[in-house]
Design an enzyme around this catalytic site. Structure first.
Site, short mmCIF file in Angstrom:
data_model
loop_
_atom_site.label_atom_id
_atom_site.label_comp_id
_atom_site.label_asym_id
_atom_site.label_seq_id
_atom_site.Cartn_x
_atom_site.Cartn_y
_atom_site.Cartn_z
N ASP A 75 41.46 48.74 24.92
CA ASP A 75 42.23 48.00 23.85
C ASP A 75 41.31 46.64 23.63
OD1 ASP A 75 43.12 46.55 26.13
OD2 ASP A 75 45.14 46.91 25.74
N ASP B 191 42.89 53.18 27.31
CA ASP B 191 44.00 52.03 27.34
C ASP B 191 45.14 52.46 26.58
OD1 ASP B 191 43.44 49.99 29.06
OD2 ASP B 191 42.07 49.20 27.99
N LYS C 286 44.96 54.32 31.00
CA LYS C 286 45.11 52.96 31.91
C LYS C 286 46.40 52.22 31.36
CE LYS C 286 42.05 49.59 31.86
NZ LYS C 286 42.83 48.55 31.10
N GLU D 133 48.67 48.62 32.08
CA GLU D 133 48.54 47.26 32.79
C GLU D 133 49.83 47.03 33.55
OE1 GLU D 133 47.63 44.13 30.03
OE2 GLU D 133 45.57 45.28 29.62
N GLU E 1 41.13 42.84 37.56
CA GLU E 1 40.47 41.78 36.48
C GLU E 1 40.47 40.32 36.92
OE1 GLU E 1 40.93 42.58 32.45
OE2 GLU E 1 39.93 40.75 31.71
O1 KIV Z 1 40.40 46.81 27.35
C1 KIV Z 1 39.28 46.81 28.02
O2 KIV Z 1 38.13 46.82 27.88
C2 KIV Z 1 39.53 46.70 29.44
C3 KIV Z 1 38.54 46.27 30.51
C4 KIV Z 1 38.49 44.60 30.49
C5 KIV Z 1 38.90 46.71 31.74
O3 KIV Z 1 40.85 46.70 30.05
#
Ligand code: KIV
Length: 263
Positions: free
Chosen positions: A43, A82, A111, A113, A180
């Site tokens: 994202d 994401d 993914k 968070e 991160e």
């Molecule tokens: O959105 C993204 O690019 C990420 C990475 C920084 C892991 O979540």
């Protein structure tokens, strides 16, 4: 195609997992051909593609488009997408629907968070066959909670919370976790405790793999340059050079020349 099982095996064999972000067809094709194992449709597209200040504005339809064109290019890497802000926090059913729609356009997993509030959602996604990558430490969708992009896990209390969350994400069924911007010592400890791989970004050398935002490592996005980014190219400068040369040649009537037009 690289599977979640292959990614977990790489940790066992102590083989580093190499990941990058991608948002479009041609770069995804280059990354895949070069041998990247995981391509994340991040994202971060909100920042490096759309010029937003944070990742919050990106929508499901934006991310579906990026995922579709990336997945179309990829033959070997694992494509993870994401889930954008508010696409998985409101209800488990909505999260399943949204995550499933990424798989329908070619992603191999998603993914999410955080941990506590989304653990049940992760469990459900895994139950219905949707691989999930976790993301702890600095989680950019919580920018307004953190009040900035500072190092996380510096205090004993916060470090302990991140360790606890990492264990919970593993128990919930995540196949890997992005760490991160946390201290390298903390990332090392988590990497040692978990059976699933850790993928670091600003988390030091002891993680099982590394990820960077493509535009950062190529020198294609200069608005914000975190300390943990190494620039492997200066694509922005190369584009400027090429565009200036084009302007000059058109102005002077050098381009198009005989080679580039039809008699
Ligand atoms: O959105 C993204 O690019 C990420 C990475 C920084 C892991 O979540």
């Amino acid at each position: 195609m690289i599977t979640t099982e292959a990614i977990i095996q790489m940790k066992k064999k102590k083989e580093k997992i190499v990941c990058l972000t991608a948002y479009d067809y041609p770069t995804a094709r280059i990354l895949d051909d070069a041998g990247i194992e995981i391509i994340l449709v991040g994202d971060s597209a909100a920042n490096v593609v759309a010029g937003e200040k944070n990742t919050l504005p990106i929508t499901m339809s934006d991310m579906l488009y990026h995922t579709k064109v990336v997945a179309r290019a990829v033959r070997n890497a694992m494509v993870i997408t994401d889930m954008p802000f508010l696409s998985y926090q409101c209800s488990i059913d909505e999260a399943v629907k949204n995550a499933g729609s990424f798989l329908k356009v070619g992603a191999a997993g998603v993914k999410l968070e955080g941990a506590g509030p989304v653990l049940k959602t992760i469990e459900r996604l895994v139950q219905v066959g949707i691989p999930v990558m976790g993301h702890l430490g600095l989680t950019p969708q919580s920018i307004h909670k953190f009040g900035g992009y500072k190092l996380r896990g510096k205090t004993k209390k916060e470090a302990e919370q991140i360790i606890k969350d990492a264990k919970r994400l593993e128990s919930a069924g995540c196949f890997a976790i992005v760490l991160e911007k946390i201290p390298a010592k903390l990332a090392k400890k988590i990497t040692r405790i978990l059976k699933i791989p850790t993928i670091g970004i600003g988390a030091g050398p002891f993680c099982d793999g590394q990820i960077l935002v493509l535009h950062d490592m190529l020198g294609f996005y200069e608005d914000f340059k975190p300390k943990f980014v190494k620039q492997y190219a200066r694509i922005g400068e190369e584009i400027t050079r090429a565009v200036k040369e084009y302007i000059n040649e058109v102005k002077k009537g050098i381009f198009p020349d005989k080679e580039h037009y039809f008699e």
